[in-house]
Design a protein around this motif. Structure first.
Motif, PDB file in Angstrom:
ATOM      1  N   GLY A   4      -2.443 -39.759 -87.066  1.00  0.00           N
ATOM      2  CA  GLY A   4      -1.093 -40.232 -86.797  1.00  0.00           C
ATOM      3  C   GLY A   4      -0.216 -40.276 -88.027  1.00  0.00           C
ATOM      4  O   GLY A   4       0.682 -41.112 -88.135  1.00  0.00           O
ATOM      5  N   ILE A   5      -0.476 -39.365 -88.995  1.00  0.00           N
ATOM      6  CA  ILE A   5       0.320 -39.303 -90.224  1.00  0.00           C
ATOM      7  C   ILE A   5       0.750 -37.856 -90.439  1.00  0.00           C
ATOM      8  O   ILE A   5       0.311 -36.944 -89.733  1.00  0.00           O
ATOM      9  N   SER A   6       1.586 -37.651 -91.446  1.00  0.00           N
ATOM     10  CA  SER A   6       2.022 -36.292 -91.756  1.00  0.00           C
ATOM     11  C   SER A   6       0.897 -35.533 -92.444  1.00  0.00           C
ATOM     12  O   SER A   6      -0.024 -36.136 -93.031  1.00  0.00           O
ATOM     13  N   ASP A   7       0.956 -34.203 -92.376  1.00  0.00           N
ATOM     14  CA  ASP A   7      -0.077 -33.426 -93.047  1.00  0.00           C
ATOM     15  C   ASP A   7      -0.006 -33.584 -94.559  1.00  0.00           C
ATOM     16  O   ASP A   7      -1.026 -33.519 -95.248  1.00  0.00           O
ATOM     17  N   GLN A   8       1.222 -33.848 -95.094  1.00  0.00           N
ATOM     18  CA  GLN A   8       1.341 -34.095 -96.534  1.00  0.00           C
ATOM     19  C   GLN A   8       0.614 -35.367 -96.924  1.00  0.00           C
ATOM     20  O   GLN A   8      -0.076 -35.423 -97.956  1.00  0.00           O
ATOM     21  N   ALA A   9       0.745 -36.405 -96.101  1.00  0.00           N
ATOM     22  CA  ALA A   9       0.072 -37.678 -96.391  1.00  0.00           C
ATOM     23  C   ALA A   9      -1.443 -37.525 -96.299  1.00  0.00           C
ATOM     24  O   ALA A   9      -2.186 -38.062 -97.127  1.00  0.00           O
ATOM     25  N   ALA A  10      -1.903 -36.799 -95.291  1.00  0.00           N
ATOM     26  CA  ALA A  10      -3.341 -36.585 -95.136  1.00  0.00           C
ATOM     27  C   ALA A  10      -3.909 -35.804 -96.313  1.00  0.00           C
ATOM     28  O   ALA A  10      -4.981 -36.123 -96.844  1.00  0.00           O
ATOM     29  N   SER A  11      -3.177 -34.789 -96.752  1.00  0.00           N
ATOM     30  CA  SER A  11      -3.613 -33.989 -97.892  1.00  0.00           C
ATOM     31  C   SER A  11      -3.675 -34.834 -99.162  1.00  0.00           C
ATOM     32  O   SER A  11      -4.621 -34.732 -99.953  1.00  0.00           O
ATOM     33  N   ALA A  12      -2.660 -35.689 -99.361  1.00  0.00           N
ATOM     34  CA  ALA A  12      -2.627 -36.540-100.548  1.00  0.00           C
ATOM     35  C   ALA A  12      -3.797 -37.517-100.556  1.00  0.00           C
ATOM     36  O   ALA A  12      -4.426 -37.755-101.594  1.00  0.00           O
ATOM     37  N   ARG A  13      -4.108 -38.095 -99.388  1.00  0.00           N
ATOM     38  CA  ARG A  13      -5.239 -39.026 -99.305  1.00  0.00           C
ATOM     39  C   ARG A  13      -6.544 -38.327 -99.673  1.00  0.00           C
ATOM     40  O   ARG A  13      -7.368 -38.871-100.413  1.00  0.00           O
ATOM     41  N   LEU A  14      -6.741 -37.124 -99.148  1.00  0.00           N
ATOM     42  CA  LEU A  14      -7.977 -36.401 -99.440  1.00  0.00           C
ATOM     43  C   LEU A  14      -8.083 -36.042-100.912  1.00  0.00           C
ATOM     44  O   LEU A  14      -9.147 -36.156-101.516  1.00  0.00           O
ATOM     45  N   LEU A  20     -14.398 -47.566-104.309  1.00  0.00           N
ATOM     46  CA  LEU A  20     -13.446 -46.854-105.149  1.00  0.00           C
ATOM     47  C   LEU A  20     -12.236 -46.397-104.350  1.00  0.00           C
ATOM     48  O   LEU A  20     -11.210 -46.049-104.928  1.00  0.00           O
ATOM     49  N   LEU A  21     -12.360 -46.384-103.028  1.00  0.00           N
ATOM     50  CA  LEU A  21     -11.319 -45.832-102.179  1.00  0.00           C
ATOM     51  C   LEU A  21     -10.591 -46.930-101.425  1.00  0.00           C
ATOM     52  O   LEU A  21     -11.156 -47.976-101.105  1.00  0.00           O
ATOM     53  N   THR A  22      -9.338 -46.657-101.117  1.00  0.00           N
ATOM     54  CA  THR A  22      -8.586 -47.556-100.259  1.00  0.00           C
ATOM     55  C   THR A  22      -9.088 -47.376 -98.823  1.00  0.00           C
ATOM     56  O   THR A  22      -9.704 -46.346 -98.492  1.00  0.00           O
ATOM     57  N   PRO A  23      -8.842 -48.341 -97.949  1.00  0.00           N
ATOM     58  CA  PRO A  23      -9.269 -48.175 -96.556  1.00  0.00           C
ATOM     59  C   PRO A  23      -8.732 -46.893 -95.918  1.00  0.00           C
ATOM     60  O   PRO A  23      -9.444 -46.218 -95.166  1.00  0.00           O
ATOM     61  N   CYS A  24      -7.479 -46.560 -96.212  1.00  0.00           N
ATOM     62  CA  CYS A  24      -6.890 -45.337 -95.644  1.00  0.00           C
ATOM     63  C   CYS A  24      -7.594 -44.084 -96.157  1.00  0.00           C
ATOM     64  O   CYS A  24      -7.824 -43.129 -95.407  1.00  0.00           O
ATOM     65  N   GLN A  25      -7.935 -44.099 -97.446  1.00  0.00           N
ATOM     66  CA  GLN A  25      -8.633 -42.947 -98.006  1.00  0.00           C
ATOM     67  C   GLN A  25     -10.031 -42.808 -97.416  1.00  0.00           C
ATOM     68  O   GLN A  25     -10.479 -41.695 -97.112  1.00  0.00           O
ATOM     69  N   ARG A  26     -10.733 -43.933 -97.250  1.00  0.00           N
ATOM     70  CA  ARG A  26     -12.065 -43.887 -96.642  1.00  0.00           C
ATOM     71  C   ARG A  26     -11.986 -43.360 -95.210  1.00  0.00           C
ATOM     72  O   ARG A  26     -12.820 -42.558 -94.784  1.00  0.00           O
ATOM     73  N   GLN A  27     -10.975 -43.834 -94.469  1.00  0.00           N
ATOM     74  CA  GLN A  27     -10.808 -43.379 -93.090  1.00  0.00           C
ATOM     75  C   GLN A  27     -10.570 -41.873 -93.045  1.00  0.00           C
ATOM     76  O   GLN A  27     -11.150 -41.154 -92.225  1.00  0.00           O
ATOM     77  N   THR A  28      -9.711 -41.388 -93.936  1.00  0.00           N
ATOM     78  CA  THR A  28      -9.348 -39.971 -93.931  1.00  0.00           C
ATOM     79  C   THR A  28     -10.512 -39.089 -94.327  1.00  0.00           C
ATOM     80  O   THR A  28     -10.801 -38.074 -93.673  1.00  0.00           O
ATOM     81  N   ILE A  29     -11.236 -39.470 -95.395  1.00  0.00           N
ATOM     82  CA  ILE A  29     -12.335 -38.611 -95.847  1.00  0.00           C
ATOM     83  C   ILE A  29     -13.505 -38.673 -94.872  1.00  0.00           C
ATOM     84  O   ILE A  29     -14.212 -37.684 -94.661  1.00  0.00           O
ATOM     85  N   ALA A  30     -13.702 -39.830 -94.222  1.00  0.00           N
ATOM     86  CA  ALA A  30     -14.759 -39.938 -93.221  1.00  0.00           C
ATOM     87  C   ALA A  30     -14.469 -39.030 -92.026  1.00  0.00           C
ATOM     88  O   ALA A  30     -15.370 -38.345 -91.504  1.00  0.00           O
ATOM     89  N   LEU A  31     -13.210 -39.011 -91.585  1.00  0.00           N
ATOM     90  CA  LEU A  31     -12.833 -38.144 -90.468  1.00  0.00           C
ATOM     91  C   LEU A  31     -12.959 -36.674 -90.851  1.00  0.00           C
ATOM     92  O   LEU A  31     -13.415 -35.850 -90.049  1.00  0.00           O
ATOM     93  N   ALA A  32     -12.562 -36.358 -92.088  1.00  0.00           N
ATOM     94  CA  ALA A  32     -12.657 -34.975 -92.553  1.00  0.00           C
ATOM     95  C   ALA A  32     -14.108 -34.504 -92.558  1.00  0.00           C
ATOM     96  O   ALA A  32     -14.406 -33.367 -92.161  1.00  0.00           O
TER      97      ALA A  32
END
Length: 226
Positions: free
Chosen positions: A188-198, A154-166
């Motif tokens: 290596g992204i902005s905090d806004q981008a990280a928040s949006a992914r989560l 259900l998640l994009t690779p970037c979203q999976r990476q971000t939520i896994a790290l979180a």
């Protein structure tokens, strides 16, 4: 391999959108349809305080070639509707491609659709035709049939990476072991981008969890209420 698109369309670009805007306390649900063809959304359940008001709105907006009341169950009325696809570019695009409408829901402002195409080429062709007819579709998610019910798909690779790290860093712990700023720096992204992914990832996982918990595989579960 079939492809599923989840997308939204402004209500102003759909011929039947204004019907909902003219009647208060109206709810509509469409039966699951496979395929669309020329019978787009043929069977419609309408929950409305005044049945006559709904029928008058249908006639006034000329959104259908014809419609007929079939039956009543509880407070809902079932209609067979032959929509005027020639005045609705979005319905025309649907009717020209092999597609199954799995869900259709919305308001006068915006409608959401879940569509299944037989192939990637069919999905691409549908998007091209919408573009050619100036239909503003917003693709929210693309899934292949092989995704099944696995949450990771259900998640994009970037979203999976971000939520896994979180999860690994304890972002969801109480109290939190890290901050969104620290996660963003590590990614290596902005905090806004990280928040949006989560936010997007947790929303999709939550929707899937609720869907699995509340929608058994029955004919009723395949109907979307507006």
């Amino acid at each position: 391999m079939s492809v599923v698109l989840e997308l939204s369309v402004p209500g102003s670009e759909l011929s039947f959108g204004p019907v909902l805007n003219t009647i208060s306390e109206i709810r509509i649900r469409f039966d699951r349809i496979v395929p669309v063809g020329t019978g787009s959304f043929s069977y419609v359940w309408v929950n409305v305080p005044d049945r006559d008001a709904f029928e008058e709105a249908m006639r006034r907006h000329s959104v259908a070639e014809s419609f007929a009341f079939l039956q009543q169950e509880g407070g809902e009325f079932l209609y067979r509707v032959d929509w005027r696809s020639e005045v609705d570019p979005f319905l025309r695009c649907l009717g020209e491609i092999a597609v199954a409408v799995l869900r259709a829901s919305g308001t006068a402002n915006r409608w959401h659709f879940v569509l299944r195409f037989d192939t990637h080429d069919d999905a691409s062709c549908f998007q091209r035709r919408c573009s050619e007819r100036d239909v503003s579709i917003d693709i929210e998610r693309v899934l292949s049939d092989s995704a099944g019910e696995h949450s990771g798909e259900l998640l994009t690779p970037c979203q999976r990476q971000t939520i896994a790290l979180a999860l690994e860093r304890g972002y969801f712990d109480v109290p939190r072991q890290t901050t969104i700023v620290e996660l963003a720096e590590e990614l290596g992204i902005s905090d806004q981008a990280a928040s949006a992914r989560l936010r997007r990832a947790t929303k999709r996982l939550g929707q899937q969890a609720l869907s699995n918990a509340t929608e058994p595989d029955t004919p009723q579960s395949r109907i979307t209420r507006l």
